[in-house]
Design an enzyme around this catalytic site. Structure first.
Site, PDB file in Angstrom:
ATOM      1  N   GLY A  67       0.820  -1.199   0.000  1.00  0.00           N
ATOM      2  CA  GLY A  67       0.000   0.000   0.000  1.00  0.00           C
ATOM      3  C   GLY A  67       0.858   1.254   0.000  1.00  0.00           C
ATOM      4  CB  SER A  68       0.109   4.687   1.145  1.00  0.00           C
ATOM      5  OG  SER A  68      -0.983   4.861   0.257  1.00  0.00           O
ATOM      6  CB  THR A  69       4.093   1.349   3.784  1.00  0.00           C
ATOM      7  OG1 THR A  69       3.945   0.132   3.040  1.00  0.00           O
ATOM      8  CG2 THR A  69       3.023   1.409   4.862  1.00  0.00           C
TER       9      THR A  69
END
Length: 632
Positions: free
Chosen positions: A326-328
């Site tokens: 994801g956005s990590t």
């Protein structure tokens, strides 16, 4: 008419017979003498060894297994003595009758009988075999007053393995179990058969497996004189066993249990690492299991309860389970944008929160992602359209080459076995993964999905934690390790397990500082502000929400989606922000939004690590619409 024999002829015949008899006797005695010479002189060594073997038994002395402690000296694996009821088969006339009679005094279950029969086949005739272990004081007393009735039966003290912290160490320390045929084959292949004579247990998982040689020690020898009945008469000589080495870990069991408590009854993982050394501070996976169940043989019912559980407690999610990040992933993509020259730190965009690709419109609803956006703001507010465009500009091969340097899509080499490789997608990977030519082709739409941590991306929590630690220390990729020292149990000498650098990534310090500052502001004004409000220390991080399946343009509503299809919640973070001593990755499986489910776990872990604060039960979910606005 009477015939008279000649005396001379009879005497000659007698002499011939006497000579033949003498020769026959001489030959027989000669053969006998030759046989005596052969046996007594030529084969003396062989038969002497055979005779001594019948008179002297060589018994192995099993070494004490090394103990395992955490960084503060807390015991995680120890040995303890228990009383066992044992039978020497050489001194018992009727084994079945003896076992039945003993069963009237203490409880002997069918599993005890099965184990006894199995051990009987593996044990020498004159050695005692346990029929019951872990006798209580009352059971010992009942047996002691009746031992005179049972020749060959005795109560002995034996060492057993114990894991005092139970489920908290199951996936890291692992457990030992009885040596099976597969273990025996591996021992023989390594040429270590002599050192395992008499040993019943071997490491099966975790550090117990990977450090088996250090923990096992060296087997000793006892020479015992035995009589014709196989009973020991006297000890002739003894070479003592050398105990196994002890292990001291980088792991903090208090931090480990704090992470587990913060996760609560949810499925997930927390991995915490020291950025400067690669030492693992916590490696938590929930749910877990009690490793003590496996030591003496787990029952069928207990095994089925673990293996058939929908929660999969035997699965080490920290090392083995791979998920889209994801956005990590965005801080790493942003760093690549700076390192490649495709983006500048101060560069701003007015893209109206819109990205168009082959007629498909991608809209970012967050107002802070629509006007005058710079790289700093895209990390703080997690702007998707910025990274769609950046990934498109970079191209998939550049992304794969750069991310591979941080260890994504490959095993980190941590000293705990059972690690998965994950997936770092690239055109070459896709060609090896799929069979048809159409499936093997890489499409531009797949690149933009990779740019926001979706698509084929699949990383383990240990990979994300180690990748973040590498970014924080300026590009030094270490092999994560859980063992810090190997301690000689005899001399006390401590052997340091040196941090092992794998690679040096040439990074511009100015670019690294820009990413770190943006991640620090995530906890102040960004997607993790709720979780870190009023924190008495500085920290940085990045939330992430990874889709399990495609929404196909529909609005995400967790209440209308089966629990196993809900998004995974991620958070990667570090503290203190100005000089990080801990970097972590938090995964809450099917937990929803990262800022809502995973970031609060990180906050509690940091609170315990930096402040010693107790961990509370997982907080109630906040406003899902607000969480979605912050995250998406």
């Amino acid at each position: 008419m009477t015939e008279f024999r000649s005396p001379e002829a009879e005497l000659a015949a007698f002499r011939r017979r006497l000579l033949v008899a003498a020769l026959f006797v001489t030959v027989c005695f000669g053969l006998l003498a030759a046989r005596f010479y052969y046996l007594q002189v030529v084969r003396f060594d062989y038969f002497h060894a055979r005779a001594e073997g019948n008179r002297i038994a060589v018994l192995p002395v099993v070494p004490n297994r090394g103990v395992i402690v955490d960084r503060n000296g807390t015991l995680l694996a120890r040995n303890y003595s228990v009383l066992t009821l044992e039978i020497n088969p050489a001194r018992v006339r009727n084994l079945d009758a003896t076992i039945d009679a003993l069963g009237e005094i203490v409880t002997i279950e069918e599993r005890d009988r099965r184990r006894f029969r199995r051990l009987l086949l593996e044990t020498k005739y004159f050695e005692s075999v346990p029929i019951r272990t872990h006798l209580t004081d009352e059971e010992v007393a009942r047996i002691a007053v009746r031992l005179y009735r049972f020749p060959g039966v005795e109560v002995q003290a034996r060492l057993f393995r114990d894991y005092p912290e139970g489920a908290s160490t199951a996936h890291v320390v692992g457990y030992i179990g009885r040596i099976n045929e597969r273990d025996q084959q591996r021992i023989e292949e390594r040429g270590e058969t002599a050192n395992y004579r008499g040993s019943e247990y071997i490491g099966k998982s975790g550090l117990e497996l990977s450090y088996q040689r250090e923990l096992h020690g060296t087997t000793g020898i006892e020479q015992v004189e035995i009589n014709a009945g196989g009973r020991a008469v006297r000890l002739m000589s003894r070479t003592p066993a050398i105990p196994g080495n002890d292990l001291q870990l980088t792991l903090d069991i208090g931090l480990q249990q704090a992470a587990e408590a913060a996760l609560g009854n949810r499925r997930g993982a927390v991995v915490a690492i020291e950025p400067a050394t690669g030492g693992v501070l916590a490696l938590a996976s929930t749910p877990s299991f009690d490793p003590n169940l496996f030591i003496d043989g787990i029952s069928v019912a207990e095994w089925r309860a673990l293996s058939d559980s929908p929660e999969h407690p035997l699965l080490n999610r920290a090392l083995y389970s791979a998920y889209p990040p994801g956005s990590t992933y965005k801080p790493f993509i942003a760093l690549l944008g700076l390192e490649s020259g495709k983006r500048q730190i101060e560069q701003r965009f007015n893209n109206q929160g819109l990205f168009t690709f082959v007629g498909q419109r991608y809209v970012d609803r967050k107002s802070r992602c629509q006007h005058n956006v710079d790289l700093h703001g895209t990390i703080v507010h997690s702007c998707n359209t910025y990274y769609y465009q950046l990934a498109h500009d970079l191209g998939i091969q550049a992304i794969a080459d750069f991310m591979g340097q941080f260890g994504f899509g490959q095993r980190t080499g941590i000293d705990v076995p059972g690690e998965a490789t994950g997936v770092l997608p690239s055109p070459a990977w896709k060609r090896s993964r799929f069979s048809s030519r159409e499936q093997q082709q890489w499409y531009g739409g797949e690149t933009i999905s990779v740019g926001i941590g979706q698509g084929y991306n699949a990383f383990t929590p240990i990979q994300l934690a180690n990748g973040l630690a590498t970014l924080l220390n300026g590009g030094n990729l270490f092999r994560p390790h859980v063992v810090s020292h190997i301690v000689d149990s005899v001399t006390g000498e401590r052997r340091l397990v040196e941090p092992e650098p794998i690679a040096r990534i040439p990074l511009n310090p100015r670019h690294v500082d820009a990413i770190r500052q943006a991640m620090a502001d995530v906890t102040v004004t960004g997607t993790a502000v709720q979780a870190f409000r009023d924190a008495p220390y500085t920290s940085g991080g990045k939330t992430g929400t990874a889709q399990v399946f495609s929404l196909r343009g529909q609005r995400y509503d967790a209440d209308k989606i089966p629990e196993h299809l809900r998004d995974h919640a991620w958070y990667i973070g570090f503290a203190p922000a100005e000089n990080p001593t801990i970097a972590l990755a938090v995964l809450v499986e099917n937990g929803g939004f990262g800022g809502q489910s995973a970031a609060p776990v990180a906050r509690q872990v940091f609170d315990y690590y930096l402040l010693g604060a107790p961990v509370e039960a997982p907080a109630q979910e906040g406003d899902p619409l607000l969480a979605e606005e912050l995250e998406r």
